[in-house]
Write a protein that holds these residues in place. Structure first.
Motif, PDB file in Angstrom:
ATOM      1  N   LYS A 124      -3.150   0.037  -9.502  1.00  0.00           N
ATOM      2  CA  LYS A 124      -1.992  -0.802  -9.189  1.00  0.00           C
ATOM      3  C   LYS A 124      -0.898  -0.553 -10.211  1.00  0.00           C
ATOM      4  O   LYS A 124      -1.175  -0.316 -11.382  1.00  0.00           O
ATOM      5  N   MET A 125       0.334  -0.618  -9.731  1.00  0.00           N
ATOM      6  CA  MET A 125       1.492  -0.538 -10.610  1.00  0.00           C
ATOM      7  C   MET A 125       2.430  -1.677 -10.252  1.00  0.00           C
ATOM      8  O   MET A 125       2.726  -1.903  -9.074  1.00  0.00           O
ATOM      9  N   GLU A 126       2.877  -2.394 -11.257  1.00  0.00           N
ATOM     10  CA  GLU A 126       3.855  -3.464 -11.065  1.00  0.00           C
ATOM     11  C   GLU A 126       5.177  -2.957 -11.618  1.00  0.00           C
ATOM     12  O   GLU A 126       5.237  -2.457 -12.747  1.00  0.00           O
ATOM     13  N   TYR A 127       6.235  -3.057 -10.821  1.00  0.00           N
ATOM     14  CA  TYR A 127       7.525  -2.527 -11.251  1.00  0.00           C
ATOM     15  C   TYR A 127       8.674  -3.355 -10.707  1.00  0.00           C
ATOM     16  O   TYR A 127       8.515  -4.131  -9.776  1.00  0.00           O
TER      17      TYR A 127
ATOM     18  N   LEU B 175       2.439  -2.180  -6.316  1.00  0.00           N
ATOM     19  CA  LEU B 175       2.091  -1.056  -5.463  1.00  0.00           C
ATOM     20  C   LEU B 175       0.638  -0.665  -5.714  1.00  0.00           C
ATOM     21  O   LEU B 175       0.230  -0.458  -6.856  1.00  0.00           O
ATOM     22  N   ARG B 176      -0.161  -0.591  -4.648  1.00  0.00           N
ATOM     23  CA  ARG B 176      -1.545  -0.145  -4.738  1.00  0.00           C
ATOM     24  C   ARG B 176      -1.602   1.291  -4.225  1.00  0.00           C
ATOM     25  O   ARG B 176      -1.056   1.598  -3.172  1.00  0.00           O
ATOM     26  N   TYR B 177      -2.281   2.152  -4.986  1.00  0.00           N
ATOM     27  CA  TYR B 177      -2.395   3.560  -4.623  1.00  0.00           C
ATOM     28  C   TYR B 177      -3.725   4.105  -5.084  1.00  0.00           C
ATOM     29  O   TYR B 177      -4.473   3.418  -5.786  1.00  0.00           O
ATOM     30  N   SER B 178      -4.048   5.329  -4.722  1.00  0.00           N
ATOM     31  CA  SER B 178      -5.299   5.969  -5.136  1.00  0.00           C
ATOM     32  C   SER B 178      -5.008   7.021  -6.180  1.00  0.00           C
ATOM     33  O   SER B 178      -3.982   7.708  -6.123  1.00  0.00           O
TER      34      SER B 178
ATOM     35  N   GLU C 211       0.849  -1.190   0.000  1.00  0.00           N
ATOM     36  CA  GLU C 211       0.000   0.000   0.000  1.00  0.00           C
ATOM     37  C   GLU C 211       0.888   1.244   0.000  1.00  0.00           C
ATOM     38  O   GLU C 211       1.811   1.356   0.800  1.00  0.00           O
ATOM     39  N   TYR C 212       0.605   2.187  -0.886  1.00  0.00           N
ATOM     40  CA  TYR C 212       1.390   3.415  -0.959  1.00  0.00           C
ATOM     41  C   TYR C 212       0.953   4.383   0.133  1.00  0.00           C
ATOM     42  O   TYR C 212      -0.227   4.583   0.375  1.00  0.00           O
ATOM     43  N   THR C 213       1.917   4.992   0.800  1.00  0.00           N
ATOM     44  CA  THR C 213       1.697   6.116   1.700  1.00  0.00           C
ATOM     45  C   THR C 213       2.695   7.199   1.312  1.00  0.00           C
ATOM     46  O   THR C 213       3.622   6.956   0.535  1.00  0.00           O
ATOM     47  N   TYR C 214       2.528   8.401   1.828  1.00  0.00           N
ATOM     48  CA  TYR C 214       3.442   9.492   1.485  1.00  0.00           C
ATOM     49  C   TYR C 214       4.863   9.228   1.961  1.00  0.00           C
ATOM     50  O   TYR C 214       5.808   9.775   1.421  1.00  0.00           O
ATOM     51  N   SER C 215       5.034   8.376   2.942  1.00  0.00           N
ATOM     52  CA  SER C 215       6.376   8.073   3.437  1.00  0.00           C
ATOM     53  C   SER C 215       7.004   6.854   2.760  1.00  0.00           C
ATOM     54  O   SER C 215       8.115   6.475   3.094  1.00  0.00           O
TER      55      SER C 215
ATOM     56  N   SER D 147      -2.443  -0.330 -13.987  1.00  0.00           N
ATOM     57  CA  SER D 147      -3.862  -0.570 -14.223  1.00  0.00           C
ATOM     58  C   SER D 147      -4.456   0.615 -14.978  1.00  0.00           C
ATOM     59  O   SER D 147      -3.950   1.740 -14.922  1.00  0.00           O
ATOM     60  N   ASP D 148      -5.544   0.349 -15.706  1.00  0.00           N
ATOM     61  CA  ASP D 148      -6.231   1.411 -16.436  1.00  0.00           C
ATOM     62  C   ASP D 148      -6.982   2.303 -15.465  1.00  0.00           C
ATOM     63  O   ASP D 148      -7.539   1.837 -14.470  1.00  0.00           O
TER      64      ASP D 148
END
Length: 86
Positions: free
Chosen positions: A62-65, A75-78, A34-38, A50-51
């Motif tokens: 989601k981004m796979e890297y 990475l899951r983010y909003s 989960e992505y956070t600012y830190s 993801s689209d």
């Protein structure tokens, strides 16, 4: 009779080994973070993203890297959707 017993046991062993292969592959899947600012991001190569839906609201993405060490991450983010006109 002994030949039949050996054949039966060898087919049983082959089936057991075949069943183990998917579990090894499943363990190699990266954990979704989960992505956070830190969150420290070490992105060397983006594999997929993801689209973004055509809505006017915040949606999950989601981004796979791969990082600089070659390890795969998800990475899951909003993100804001593409449906807003202004």
């Amino acid at each position: 009779m002994k030949v039949l017993l050996v054949l039966a046991l060898s087919s049983l062993c082959a089936t057991a080994m075949a069943n183990e292969a998917p579990t090894d592959a499943a363990q190699q899947q990266p954990v979704v973070e989960e992505y956070t600012y830190s969150t420290h991001l070490d992105i060397a190569k983006v594999v997929s993203m993801s689209d973004v839906p055509n809505v006017c609201e915040v949606v999950p993405a989601k981004m796979e890297y791969d990082d600089s060490k070659g390890q795969r991450h998800i990475l899951r983010y909003s993100i804001m959707g593409n449906g807003c006109t202004n």
